[in-house]
Enzyme design. Sequence first.
Site, mmCIF file in Angstrom:
data_model
loop_
_atom_site.group_PDB
_atom_site.id
_atom_site.type_symbol
_atom_site.label_atom_id
_atom_site.label_comp_id
_atom_site.label_asym_id
_atom_site.label_seq_id
_atom_site.Cartn_x
_atom_site.Cartn_y
_atom_site.Cartn_z
ATOM 1 N N ARG A 13 0.846 -1.197 0.000
ATOM 2 C CA ARG A 13 0.000 0.000 0.000
ATOM 3 C C ARG A 13 0.890 1.260 0.000
ATOM 4 N NH1 ARG A 13 -0.745 4.736 2.668
ATOM 5 N NH2 ARG A 13 -0.331 3.663 4.638
ATOM 6 N N ASP A 14 1.607 1.501 1.091
ATOM 7 C CA ASP A 14 2.353 2.765 1.206
ATOM 8 C C ASP A 14 3.487 2.842 0.188
ATOM 9 O OD1 ASP A 14 2.553 5.242 2.323
ATOM 10 O OD2 ASP A 14 3.329 4.610 4.258
ATOM 11 N N HIS A 205 4.385 3.593 12.729
ATOM 12 C CA HIS A 205 4.582 3.681 11.272
ATOM 13 C C HIS A 205 5.484 4.896 11.045
ATOM 14 C CE1 HIS A 205 2.464 4.085 7.129
ATOM 15 N NE2 HIS A 205 3.196 5.168 7.222
ATOM 16 N N HIS A 207 8.309 7.075 8.669
ATOM 17 C CA HIS A 207 8.978 7.353 7.389
ATOM 18 C C HIS A 207 10.436 7.724 7.650
ATOM 19 C CE1 HIS A 207 5.825 6.958 4.337
ATOM 20 N NE2 HIS A 207 5.061 7.014 5.411
ATOM 21 N N CYS A 238 4.255 9.510 0.751
ATOM 22 C CA CYS A 238 2.824 9.814 0.667
ATOM 23 C C CYS A 238 2.589 10.888 -0.385
ATOM 24 C CB CYS A 238 2.307 10.286 2.024
ATOM 25 S SG CYS A 238 0.604 10.814 1.970
ATOM 26 N N ASN A 247 9.298 4.308 3.980
ATOM 27 C CA ASN A 247 9.226 3.911 5.386
ATOM 28 C C ASN A 247 10.532 3.237 5.822
ATOM 29 O OD1 ASN A 247 6.493 3.778 4.040
ATOM 30 N ND2 ASN A 247 5.888 3.707 6.165
HETATM 31 N N1 COA Z 1 -13.191 4.149 -3.501
HETATM 32 C C1 COA Z 1 -13.371 4.394 -4.809
HETATM 33 N N2 COA Z 1 -13.775 5.578 -5.294
HETATM 34 C C2 COA Z 1 -14.031 6.548 -4.405
HETATM 35 C C3 COA Z 1 -13.862 6.349 -3.029
HETATM 36 C C4 COA Z 1 -13.415 5.091 -2.579
HETATM 37 N N3 COA Z 1 -13.203 4.840 -1.301
HETATM 38 N N4 COA Z 1 -14.171 7.479 -2.393
HETATM 39 C C5 COA Z 1 -14.528 8.376 -3.325
HETATM 40 N N5 COA Z 1 -14.433 7.805 -4.546
HETATM 41 C C6 COA Z 1 -14.674 8.455 -5.845
HETATM 42 C C7 COA Z 1 -16.082 8.923 -6.020
HETATM 43 O O1 COA Z 1 -16.864 7.926 -6.649
HETATM 44 C C8 COA Z 1 -15.908 10.128 -6.920
HETATM 45 O O2 COA Z 1 -15.706 9.696 -8.255
HETATM 46 P P1 COA Z 1 -16.312 10.514 -9.481
HETATM 47 O O3 COA Z 1 -15.598 11.846 -9.469
HETATM 48 O O4 COA Z 1 -15.981 9.672 -10.655
HETATM 49 O O5 COA Z 1 -17.769 10.651 -9.204
HETATM 50 C C9 COA Z 1 -14.595 10.725 -6.457
HETATM 51 O O6 COA Z 1 -13.889 9.646 -5.846
HETATM 52 C C10 COA Z 1 -14.778 11.822 -5.427
HETATM 53 O O7 COA Z 1 -15.786 11.443 -4.562
HETATM 54 P P2 COA Z 1 -16.172 12.287 -3.275
HETATM 55 O O8 COA Z 1 -17.426 11.773 -2.689
HETATM 56 O O9 COA Z 1 -16.079 13.754 -3.581
HETATM 57 O O10 COA Z 1 -14.973 11.837 -2.387
HETATM 58 P P3 COA Z 1 -14.811 12.005 -0.869
HETATM 59 O O11 COA Z 1 -14.901 13.429 -0.492
HETATM 60 O O12 COA Z 1 -15.615 11.047 -0.094
HETATM 61 O O13 COA Z 1 -13.297 11.523 -0.651
HETATM 62 C C11 COA Z 1 -11.176 10.786 -1.054
HETATM 63 C C12 COA Z 1 -12.297 11.689 -1.556
HETATM 64 C C13 COA Z 1 -10.547 11.315 0.183
HETATM 65 C C14 COA Z 1 -11.741 9.443 -0.736
HETATM 66 C C15 COA Z 1 -10.175 10.638 -2.138
HETATM 67 O O14 COA Z 1 -9.573 11.887 -2.346
HETATM 68 C C16 COA Z 1 -9.142 9.601 -1.819
HETATM 69 O O15 COA Z 1 -9.403 8.415 -2.000
HETATM 70 N N6 COA Z 1 -7.945 10.006 -1.386
HETATM 71 C C17 COA Z 1 -6.860 9.115 -1.108
HETATM 72 C C18 COA Z 1 -6.224 9.410 0.206
HETATM 73 C C19 COA Z 1 -5.042 8.524 0.407
HETATM 74 O O16 COA Z 1 -5.067 7.352 0.122
HETATM 75 N N7 COA Z 1 -3.934 9.100 0.904
HETATM 76 C C20 COA Z 1 -2.706 8.400 1.082
HETATM 77 C C21 COA Z 1 -2.700 7.422 2.186
HETATM 78 S S1 COA Z 1 -2.708 8.147 3.784
HETATM 79 ZN ZN ZN Z 2 3.065 6.289 5.421
#
Ligand code: COA
Ligand code: ZN
Length: 300
Positions: A13-14, A205, A207, A238, A247
Site C-alpha cells: 500500500r504505502d 509507522h 517514514h 505519501c 518507510n
Molecule cells: N473508492 C473508490 N472511489 C471513491 C472512493 C473510494 N473509497 N471514495 C470516493 N471515490 C470516488 C467517487 O466515486 C468520486 O468519483 P467521481 O468523481 O468519478 O464521481 C470521487 O472519488 C470523489 O468522490 P467524493 O465523494 O467527492 O470523495 P470524498 O470526499 O468522499 O473523498 C477521497 C475523496 C478522500 C476518498 C479521495 O480523495 C481519496 O481516496 N484520497 C486518497 C487518500 C489517500 O489514500 N492518501 C494516502 C494514504 S494516507
Molecule cells: Zn506512510
Amino acid sequence: MNKHVTVAEIGPRDGFQSISCMMIPTETKLEIIEAILASGVKKLQCTSFVSPKAIPQMQDATQIAQTLLEKHPEVDLFALVPNFRGAQSAVEAGLKTVSPVISLSVSHNQNNVRRTHEQSFDELKRIMDTFPELNIDLDVATAFGCPYEGRMTVPALVDFVGKLYDLGIRSFNICDTIGVAYPTQIRETFQALMAAYPDVHFSVHIHDTRNMGILNSLEAVRCGVDTVQTTLGGLGGCPFAPGATGNTATEDFVYLLDREGYETGIDQKKLLAAAKLEVEKIPGNYSGHHIHINVEQKGF
Ligand code: COA
Ligand code: ZN
C-alpha cells in the site's frame, strides 16, 4: 524466550501507491506479495480502497484483496480506507480489518481525505455502526509533525487519541507521515499514550526522510510497542505529504531486531530475495540500504 515483534509489511500500500512512473501490473504486485509472505510475514497491508482518481495505482484493490484472502487465510490482511465507501468495498472484498486514516493536523486531514476532524469522526462512527464486526486499526497520520502546520505536541496527540477512544477505538497506528520524529519524541509519545490508555494496542509507522526510520522504530519497540509497520526496500512516500520518503525498510529492521534479540518469525534470506525481486520489477524510491541485498556476508 525472545520477545516477539510483529513486523507488519505495508509496502503493497504505502510503497506501491508512491509509484507514478508506471502502473504496476496486478500480477507483479501479487508476485512480490507472495515472495514477502514466503519469508514468514504474517501481517500485511495489501492495498487501499481509495478513489482511483486520487491514487490510480490502487485501483485493483478488490482483486488484490480477494486473491490474497483466498490463498492466505493464515495471514492477517488489512487495508487502508479513507472514507465510508472504502470501508464498504473492503468488507465486500472480505477483509476483516481496515485502517481508516485521520490526521492529527487539521490541514493534512483536509489535504489527504478532504474532511474536517468532525467529518472524519462522523464517518468513522458510521463505519463502526454499519459494520460492528469489522476490526478497526486506526491510522493517526502526522502524529509527530505535519507538512503544513509543523510540529505536533504529545498532549495534542494524547487528547486526540482520547476522542477516538471515546468513540470505541482500541487499536491505533501512530504515524510519522513525513519522517520528522526523533527517539526522545518517540519515547515521550509512547510513554504518554500507554500511560493514558493502558487497554489500547499501539503500533507505529515511521517514514525514513531523515534516515531515522530504523532508530525511531527500534525506540518504539524498546518502549513496548509490539507491532511495527515497515515497507520492503523502504519503498514509499505519501502523495499528500510533500517531502516524505519511504518507510523504515523491512529487511533492515528485521535484521536489526534479530541481532537485538527480538523474534520476528521472518526468514531474512527469503525476505532479501523478495526485496531483490521488488527492486528488479519496480523502479522507485528505496530508502533501504541496498548494499545488503547485493552482498552476501558470511554468518549474517
Ligand atoms: N473508492 C473508490 N472511489 C471513491 C472512493 C473510494 N473509497 N471514495 C470516493 N471515490 C470516488 C467517487 O466515486 C468520486 O468519483 P467521481 O468523481 O468519478 O464521481 C470521487 O472519488 C470523489 O468522490 P467524493 O465523494 O467527492 O470523495 P470524498 O470526499 O468522499 O473523498 C477521497 C475523496 C478522500 C476518498 C479521495 O480523495 C481519496 O481516496 N484520497 C486518497 C487518500 C489517500 O489514500 N492518501 C494516502 C494514504 S494516507
Ligand atoms: Zn506512510
